[in-house]
Design an enzyme around this catalytic site. Structure first.
Site, PDB file in Angstrom:
ATOM      1  N   CYS A  95       0.780  -1.239   0.000  1.00  0.00           N
ATOM      2  CA  CYS A  95       0.000   0.000   0.000  1.00  0.00           C
ATOM      3  C   CYS A  95       0.809   1.286   0.000  1.00  0.00           C
ATOM      4  CB  CYS A  95      -0.924   0.016   1.215  1.00  0.00           C
ATOM      5  SG  CYS A  95      -2.212  -1.229   1.180  1.00  0.00           S
TER       6      CYS A  95
ATOM      7  N   HIS B 180      -3.050   6.259   4.859  1.00  0.00           N
ATOM      8  CA  HIS B 180      -1.875   5.390   4.973  1.00  0.00           C
ATOM      9  C   HIS B 180      -0.603   6.023   4.424  1.00  0.00           C
ATOM     10  CE1 HIS B 180      -0.333   0.940   4.935  1.00  0.00           C
ATOM     11  NE2 HIS B 180      -0.051   1.587   6.066  1.00  0.00           N
TER      12      HIS B 180
END
Length: 255
Positions: free
Chosen positions: A68, A130
């Protein structure tokens, strides 16, 4: 498309060309073959299929990392993330020589929200961030005008009574009352997008809609699971239901 049409039509002065609204939608950890436009027959994705049918499918378009954080940094900056030291998911503990202030995307890097803001766009970041949880990594410090989502890498799709800062649903900088305001995150993130669209009909806008679907944990609404009883095993059915829900929410935005 408005800008493209203006560019091709000499009768329309370039300076008066309308700026297109931009909605960038991300699905997290989805399987390549789990959408109808890639040949999936058992998981219904009619809204995503329609976008693919009426748009462009990049069959050799790849993310710049297999996890990610670095791939999202590359997307956000338009630069290979290795150029500014991002090669893995943000650790929870800094390695020797670094501090917790370094646990996120380099503040010196400009994001697409920075560039679009300079071009007159109002921007909203929704869902999974994130890219760092410290204050200087917050979306509002990275070019976005508004934020509705969570700062970490994953969380429950259901409301949480207590959550760390990285898992709390924030509206800008303030944690929402999840028992009151959150039902199922895929639905709630779409609600936020629609609200922003309705509030910005008179100016160009950019929405980065970063669903946590279909990343773990495997949480799906019972009504969606019940409509996919032909799919087995149970975990696959739950995953299919999560995908179905995401597709329906994309449809709420694009129809």
């Amino acid at each position: 498309s408005g800008s493209l049409a203006a560019g091709l039509n000499p009768a329309i002065p370039k300076s008066k060309a309308p700026k297109p609204n931009i909605i960038l939608i991300i699905s997290d950890d989805a399987g390549y073959a789990d959408f109808g436009f890639h040949g999936q027959k058992n998981i219904p994705t009619p809204h995503l299929d329609r976008i693919a049918r009426n748009g462009v499918i990049c069959r050799q378009g790849y993310v710049t990392a297999s996890v990610c954080c670095p791939s999202r940094m590359g997307l956000m900056t338009g630069r290979y993330q290795q150029r500014f030291g991002a090669e893995c998911n943000v650790p929870t503990v800094p390695t020797p020589g670094f501090t917790k202030n370094d646990l996120g995307m380099d503040p010196a890097e400009l994001t697409m929200a920075n560039h679009l803001g300079a071009a007159g766009y109002r921007s909203l970041m929704i869902g999974k961030w994130h890219l760092g949880e410290e204050p200087h990594h917050h979306p509002l410090r990275r070019g976005f005008d508004e934020f509705f989502g969570f700062l970490g890498g994953s969380r429950s799709y259901w409301p949480l009574k207590k959550a760390s800062r990285g898992r709390s649903i924030l509206r800008n900088n303030t944690a929402v009352d999840e028992e009151k305001d959150i039902q199922y995150t895929t639905d709630n993130f779409t609600d936020a997008a629609l609200d922003f669209i309705n509030r910005n009909t008179d100016n160009p806008f950019f929405i980065y809609l970063s669903y946590n679907a279909v990343h773990t944990p495997m949480h799906a609404k019972e009504e969606d699971i019940e409509q996919l009883t032909a799919i087995s095993p149970k975990k696959r059915r739950i995953y299919a239901a999560m995908t179905k829900s995401m597709d329906e929410n994309v449809g709420r935005i694009t129809r």
